[in-house]
Design an enzyme around this catalytic site. Sequence first.
Site, PDB file in Angstrom:
ATOM      1  N   ASP A 168     -13.265 -65.467 -60.516  1.00 48.37           N
ATOM      2  CA  ASP A 168     -13.360 -66.883 -60.858  1.00 48.37           C
ATOM      3  C   ASP A 168     -12.047 -67.413 -61.442  1.00 48.37           C
ATOM      4  OD1 ASP A 168     -14.074 -69.398 -61.539  1.00 48.37           O
ATOM      5  OD2 ASP A 168     -15.425 -68.816 -63.176  1.00 48.37           O
ATOM      6  N   LEU A 205      -7.777 -75.065 -55.313  1.00 47.25           N
ATOM      7  CA  LEU A 205      -9.185 -74.695 -55.492  1.00 47.25           C
ATOM      8  C   LEU A 205     -10.074 -75.855 -55.059  1.00 47.25           C
ATOM      9  CD1 LEU A 205      -9.081 -73.109 -59.074  1.00 47.25           C
ATOM     10  CD2 LEU A 205      -9.074 -71.911 -56.885  1.00 47.25           C
ATOM     11  N   ALA A 206     -11.177 -75.547 -54.415  1.00 48.20           N
ATOM     12  CA  ALA A 206     -12.201 -76.560 -54.119  1.00 48.20           C
ATOM     13  C   ALA A 206     -13.532 -75.869 -54.334  1.00 48.20           C
ATOM     14  CB  ALA A 206     -12.079 -77.049 -52.686  1.00 48.20           C
ATOM     15  N   TYR A 265      -6.777 -86.328 -51.619  1.00 44.15           N
ATOM     16  CA  TYR A 265      -7.012 -87.099 -50.401  1.00 44.15           C
ATOM     17  C   TYR A 265      -7.229 -88.544 -50.823  1.00 44.15           C
ATOM     18  CZ  TYR A 265      -8.848 -88.763 -45.993  1.00 44.15           C
ATOM     19  OH  TYR A 265      -9.019 -89.482 -44.835  1.00 44.15           O
ATOM     20  N   TYR A 301     -15.231 -91.669 -51.108  1.00 40.79           N
ATOM     21  CA  TYR A 301     -14.223 -90.741 -51.626  1.00 40.79           C
ATOM     22  C   TYR A 301     -13.424 -91.358 -52.777  1.00 40.79           C
ATOM     23  CZ  TYR A 301     -11.398 -86.589 -51.688  1.00 40.79           C
ATOM     24  OH  TYR A 301     -10.805 -85.417 -52.092  1.00 40.79           O
ATOM     25  N   LYS A 304      -9.878 -87.088 -58.636  1.00 43.66           N
ATOM     26  CA  LYS A 304      -8.505 -87.046 -58.135  1.00 43.66           C
ATOM     27  C   LYS A 304      -7.568 -87.918 -58.983  1.00 43.66           C
ATOM     28  CE  LYS A 304      -9.098 -84.137 -54.711  1.00 43.66           C
ATOM     29  NZ  LYS A 304      -8.613 -82.750 -54.856  1.00 43.66           N
TER      30      LYS A 304
HETATM   31  P1  NAD Z   1     -11.525 -74.768 -49.004  1.00 45.08           P
HETATM   32  O1  NAD Z   1     -12.971 -74.837 -49.325  1.00 45.08           O
HETATM   33  O2  NAD Z   1     -11.128 -74.512 -47.597  1.00 45.08           O
HETATM   34  O3  NAD Z   1     -10.792 -73.651 -49.911  1.00 45.08           O
HETATM   35  C1  NAD Z   1     -11.008 -73.551 -51.274  1.00 45.08           C
HETATM   36  C2  NAD Z   1     -10.422 -72.262 -51.842  1.00 45.08           C
HETATM   37  O4  NAD Z   1     -10.752 -72.208 -53.236  1.00 45.08           O
HETATM   38  C3  NAD Z   1     -10.988 -70.974 -51.229  1.00 45.08           C
HETATM   39  O5  NAD Z   1      -9.962 -70.014 -51.126  1.00 45.08           O
HETATM   40  C4  NAD Z   1     -11.993 -70.495 -52.269  1.00 45.08           C
HETATM   41  O6  NAD Z   1     -12.223 -69.096 -52.296  1.00 45.08           O
HETATM   42  C5  NAD Z   1     -11.297 -70.931 -53.537  1.00 45.08           C
HETATM   43  N1  NAD Z   1     -12.197 -71.048 -54.681  1.00 45.08           N
HETATM   44  C6  NAD Z   1     -13.249 -71.889 -54.840  1.00 45.08           C
HETATM   45  N2  NAD Z   1     -13.818 -71.693 -56.058  1.00 45.08           N
HETATM   46  C7  NAD Z   1     -13.100 -70.710 -56.671  1.00 45.08           C
HETATM   47  C8  NAD Z   1     -13.175 -70.076 -57.931  1.00 45.08           C
HETATM   48  N3  NAD Z   1     -14.096 -70.403 -58.827  1.00 45.08           N
HETATM   49  N4  NAD Z   1     -12.289 -69.091 -58.186  1.00 45.08           N
HETATM   50  C9  NAD Z   1     -11.346 -68.725 -57.284  1.00 45.08           C
HETATM   51  N5  NAD Z   1     -11.216 -69.319 -56.096  1.00 45.08           N
HETATM   52  C10 NAD Z   1     -12.084 -70.290 -55.785  1.00 45.08           C
HETATM   53  O7  NAD Z   1     -10.904 -76.141 -49.551  1.00 45.08           O
HETATM   54  P2  NAD Z   1      -9.782 -77.134 -48.966  1.00 45.08           P
HETATM   55  O8  NAD Z   1     -10.428 -78.170 -48.128  1.00 45.08           O
HETATM   56  O9  NAD Z   1      -8.628 -76.375 -48.453  1.00 45.08           O
HETATM   57  O10 NAD Z   1      -9.372 -77.894 -50.317  1.00 45.08           O
HETATM   58  C11 NAD Z   1      -8.280 -77.510 -51.126  1.00 45.08           C
HETATM   59  C12 NAD Z   1      -7.700 -78.733 -51.811  1.00 45.08           C
HETATM   60  O11 NAD Z   1      -7.199 -79.642 -50.806  1.00 45.08           O
HETATM   61  C13 NAD Z   1      -8.740 -79.537 -52.620  1.00 45.08           C
HETATM   62  O12 NAD Z   1      -8.121 -80.030 -53.773  1.00 45.08           O
HETATM   63  C14 NAD Z   1      -9.084 -80.678 -51.682  1.00 45.08           C
HETATM   64  O13 NAD Z   1      -9.565 -81.818 -52.367  1.00 45.08           O
HETATM   65  C15 NAD Z   1      -7.718 -80.937 -51.054  1.00 45.08           C
HETATM   66  N6  NAD Z   1      -7.761 -81.697 -49.797  1.00 45.08           N
HETATM   67  C16 NAD Z   1      -8.605 -81.355 -48.786  1.00 45.08           C
HETATM   68  C17 NAD Z   1      -8.644 -82.138 -47.623  1.00 45.08           C
HETATM   69  C18 NAD Z   1      -9.586 -81.807 -46.494  1.00 45.08           C
HETATM   70  O14 NAD Z   1      -9.730 -82.636 -45.587  1.00 45.08           O
HETATM   71  N7  NAD Z   1     -10.182 -80.628 -46.492  1.00 45.08           N
HETATM   72  C19 NAD Z   1      -7.784 -83.250 -47.496  1.00 45.08           C
HETATM   73  C20 NAD Z   1      -6.896 -83.544 -48.523  1.00 45.08           C
HETATM   74  C21 NAD Z   1      -6.894 -82.761 -49.677  1.00 45.08           C
END
Ligand code: NAD
Length: 396
Positions: A112, A140-141, A226, A236, A245
């Site tokens: 975590d 992280l997400a 985003y 959003y 955000k």
């Molecule tokens: P994702 O779900 O693909 O990846 C999230 C990562 O976080 C994974 O590696 C997961 O194992 C890790 N994680 C989650 N909880 C955890 C914890 N408690 N401890 C350790 N690791 C943990 O997410 P994503 O879409 O790549 O999002 C990442 C960032 O990018 C976020 O801030 C999101 O808001 C931002 N973002 C995403 C998008 C989109 O369209 N997906 C667009 C713009 C910005």
Amino acid sequence: MIVKPRIRGFICTTAHPDGCAANVQTQIEYVQGQGEISSGELKNVLVLGCSGGYGLACRVVSAFGCNANTLGVSFEKQPEEKRTASAGWYNNIAFEAAAAEKGLYAKSLDGDAFSDEMREQVIDTIKADLGKIDLVVYSLASPVRPHPRTGELHRSTIKPLGEALNIKSVHVDRGEVIEVNLDPATEEETANTVAVMGGEDWEFWIEALVQADVLAEGCRSIAFTYIGTELTWPIYWEGTLGQAKIDLDRACRANSERMAGIGGSARVAVLKAIVSQASSAIPVVPLYVALLFKVMKEQGCHEDIIAHIHRMFATQLSTGAEPRLDDDGRIRMDNIELTEEVQREVLKRWPLVNTANLDELGDLTGFREDFLKIFGFGFPGVDYEADVDPTLGRAV
Ligand code: NAD
């Protein structure tokens, strides 16, 4: 066992070991095909949230585009004899093997990232193995965050603010365009979402890393946001997630101050909408993404995760790069998604799209394919009928 996708709502509960390896390999090959990025100062990179989505892409570009050592943190489900692990578990193993083959250090810590124990483990590992970090990627997400200091478990909610929202979306499994009704968030729900997806945890990380003196002179940190357009704003940017955000922007300024003593800085980068585990769960976003992908593919400007992140490193983080910043100091990587030609077309299609013309106006097929790829399904060259060992022969 023979591994097939098993989809429950917004997630797939299985992951294909060979398919996940193929996913990582495909990203590596893309990056290698682009040539090296001039980034001499990026020797050691810490990626929080390294196992999927944007974090994994950052790790791949750091290692295979910038020759950097990488330390990653993610939270994975372990495999059992008859149950597959989370996709990230396989991704980390595949990444580490490929990095080792290239002679690069790559270690992934599973646990975590919101906990102070993980911060200690990371700091100890940096001191023992790397010395100092040049870039901290915060990606992280998560839907929940156990608060490390209060013990409270915060849960995020994806809701509008102020008024109920009735808005178009898509039922991804059924391929139906639907209307969703979302009640406005309470103040408590908003505060909880900020606690999970806002900037406090990023601050805790930078605070701990600065205090432990494990950040190199000139170190940078980057976190992702985003913003989107008027189609997604109600759910959003103007909803609970937007509040989180906005808090990330606040934390960014605080982190920059914390890092000033070592000549470092923090930035938020605005990334494009892609299909990830996190984004699939947001109402409206899958329909918007389906239209966006179709339009961007038609106009020849579509980018997938790895292409997008490669462009970010190559044009915004490389040596001597002059980042494209907005008035709030954010790096804008969503410039292609937001071009007038793209948005005019998406906006034109939005009121017209329905279940019958979804395939014509949108790219739900591409959305579904990208979703399955997250879990290692749909890669050419992978034998999906073969019997595979979900533990990869490791003791579990
Ligand atoms: P994702 O779900 O693909 O990846 C999230 C990562 O976080 C994974 O590696 C997961 O194992 C890790 N994680 C989650 N909880 C955890 C914890 N408690 N401890 C350790 N690791 C943990 O997410 P994503 O879409 O790549 O999002 C990442 C960032 O990018 C976020 O801030 C999101 O808001 C931002 N973002 C995403 C998008 C989109 O369209 N997906 C667009 C713009 C910005």
